[in-house]
Design a protein around this motif. Structure first.
Motif, PDB file in Angstrom:
ATOM      1  N   HIS A 325       0.815  -1.216   0.000  1.00 31.69           N
ATOM      2  CA  HIS A 325       0.000   0.000   0.000  1.00 31.69           C
ATOM      3  C   HIS A 325       0.849   1.267   0.000  1.00 31.69           C
ATOM      4  O   HIS A 325       0.475   2.286  -0.580  1.00 31.69           O
ATOM      5  CB  HIS A 325      -0.915   0.018   1.228  1.00 31.69           C
ATOM      6  N   ASP A 326       1.999   1.207   0.664  1.00 28.21           N
ATOM      7  CA  ASP A 326       2.826   2.413   0.827  1.00 28.21           C
ATOM      8  C   ASP A 326       3.736   2.677  -0.368  1.00 28.21           C
ATOM      9  O   ASP A 326       4.378   3.731  -0.433  1.00 28.21           O
ATOM     10  CB  ASP A 326       3.683   2.294   2.085  1.00 28.21           C
ATOM     11  N   VAL A 327       3.810   1.758  -1.319  1.00 24.97           N
ATOM     12  CA  VAL A 327       4.672   1.990  -2.495  1.00 24.97           C
ATOM     13  C   VAL A 327       3.854   2.118  -3.771  1.00 24.97           C
ATOM     14  O   VAL A 327       4.409   2.235  -4.857  1.00 24.97           O
ATOM     15  CB  VAL A 327       5.714   0.859  -2.661  1.00 24.97           C
ATOM     16  N   THR A 389       4.842   7.052  11.997  1.00 26.20           N
ATOM     17  CA  THR A 389       4.529   7.482  10.639  1.00 26.20           C
ATOM     18  C   THR A 389       5.786   8.020   9.986  1.00 26.20           C
ATOM     19  O   THR A 389       6.708   8.482  10.668  1.00 26.20           O
ATOM     20  CB  THR A 389       3.443   8.567  10.637  1.00 26.20           C
ATOM     21  N   ARG A 390       5.824   7.973   8.678  1.00 25.57           N
ATOM     22  CA  ARG A 390       7.020   8.417   7.974  1.00 25.57           C
ATOM     23  C   ARG A 390       7.281   9.905   8.139  1.00 25.57           C
ATOM     24  O   ARG A 390       8.432  10.342   8.168  1.00 25.57           O
ATOM     25  CB  ARG A 390       6.885   8.077   6.488  1.00 25.57           C
TER      26      ARG A 390
END
Length: 411
Positions: A325-327, A389-390
């Motif tokens: 999901h994050d890429v 979180t990033r």
């Protein structure tokens, strides 16, 4: 053949002069191939009936088999240690078939900058990670066709895995000319045709009106379209059986994403079908949860239900799911960051297949939710270091819903 990958020498003994034929191998065996280390190696092919075929690798002992009346032979070579290291790639051409094929026109290629761009991108990064970590040769067999459904890749027997797939199983049986169901239906049609032919002859003689010839039953038409059940398995997977494999990786789902929980059953059909034909026990199967994407004006809740169906497939023993999901890119159905996708699949293989320690192969996975005063407390597996979180900001995209209420943002 290139000895750095494996040297396969074929010898004939006690051949029958009157019936002698060339010994042939399927294309999965060839120069630059990688054979599986540490397990028995099936080698098979064709020759004249009654010929004795001997097979050896390098300086190892020869193993022999007598060719059957159907012109087929098969031997099982003993396990061998790893050689190399190298990365090799076998690209299977995009073809379909209504019945299982014995061979496919493909050849192994050595990984090099000039040709690596033609390899499967996710598979390449998957193999590169294994190669770097394990220091052994890695053979990649790329059998894929973009945009296809899961059903074409599934063996006929796989559809018996769930009652929900009974209609597909029946359709496959009727379209397969080798089955009793197909032959019985064709026999009925021929009987109807014979009756019509008799009526046509009578009409020709008398000048009577004749009804049209009954149409050929559509259910008997062979399934050879690239979206038809079993058509890609027949042409692009079956020719590889029983080549010794360590496992399979799977990145598909966009064309099935509107089916919801049914996809869990279809995944089970695929996995159990492949395991059934390979006879290697619980052949490892690692797959990718498809990336976020806005499918036109589609209801945004359709895709999360499909993600749940993919996650539920992890209940199948010997499987694992890579989350991306994050890429992903919500505007690109095929995210360009293939490196992280391949690496996450490799991490699953390193831990679950190769027994790597101190390797994290999963992101946080929801475990439970419980009331905590005026709050709801979430618990996650695979989050030993806590959640961050990033960008250092509060988590977004969390929503809650209560009885008689709609979803609202969680704060």
């Amino acid at each position: 053949m290139n000895r750095t990958a494996a040297c396969l020498a074929l010898l004939l003994a006690a051949a029958l002069p009157a019936a002698q034929a060339d010994v042939r191998l399927p294309h999965v065996f060839g120069s630059h191939m990688v054979l599986q280390r540490g397990m028995k190696i099936p080698v098979w092919g064709w020759a004249a009936p009654g010929e004795m075929v001997s097979v050896k690798i390098g300086t190892g002992p020869a193993v022999s088999a007598l060719t059957t009346a159907g012109g087929e032979w098969r031997v099982m070579l003993p396990p061998m240690p790893a050689g190399g290291p190298q990365i090799r790639h076998l690209g299977i051409p995009k073809v379909t078939s209504a019945v299982p094929e014995r061979d496919v026109n493909a050849e192994w290629r050595v990984c090099a900058p000039a040709v690596a761009g033609s390899f499967t991108a996710v598979g390449y990064f998957f193999g590169r990670e294994l190669h770097k970590t394990l220091k052994v040769p890695v053979g990649l067999i790329n059998s894929s066709w973009g945009g296809t459904r899961i059903e074409p890749w599934t063996p006929p027997a796989g559809f018996a895995a769930a009652d929900s797939l009974a209609d597909i199983r029946a359709r496959v049986a009727l379209a397969d000319p080798r089955t009793d169901a197909h032959k019985a239906r064709l026999r009925d049609y021929l009987g109807t045709n014979a009756a019509w032919t008799a009526q046509a002859k009578a009409a020709l003689a008398s000048g009577a009106v004749l009804d049209p010839l009954p149409p050929y039953p559509p259910e008997l038409v062979p399934l050879r379209g690239h979206q038809d059940p079993c058509s890609l398995y027949n042409a692009m997977i079956h020719p590889l059986v029983p080549f010794a494999l360590r496992g399979a990786i799977w990145y598909q789902g966009e064309s099935n994403h509107g089916e919801g929980k049914l996809y869990t059953d279809k995944t089970r059909a695929l996995v159990e079908g492949w395991r059934g034909v390979w006879h290697q026990g619980a052949l490892p199967f690692y797959y990718v949860q498809i990336a976020p994407f806005q499918y036109g004006e589609e209801d945004p809740f359709v895709l999360p239900v499909f993600w749940e169906a993919q996650a539920a497939a992890e209940a199948i023993p010997g499987t694992g799911m890579a989350v991306i999901h994050d890429v992903g890119n919500i505007r690109d159905i095929h995210p360009r960051n293939k490196q992280d996708v391949g690496r996450r699949l490799a991490l699953l293989a390193l831990v679950k297949t190769y027994g790597a320690k101190d390797v994290v192969c999963s992101g946080p996975v929801f475990k439970s939710l419980a009331p905590d005063g005026a709050k709801l407390r979430l618990t996650f597996d695979h989050a030993d270091g806590g959640l961050v979180t990033r960008d250092g900001k509060a988590p977004s995209h969390f929503e809650i819903v209560g009885e008689g209420t709609d979803f609202v943002p969680a704060e």
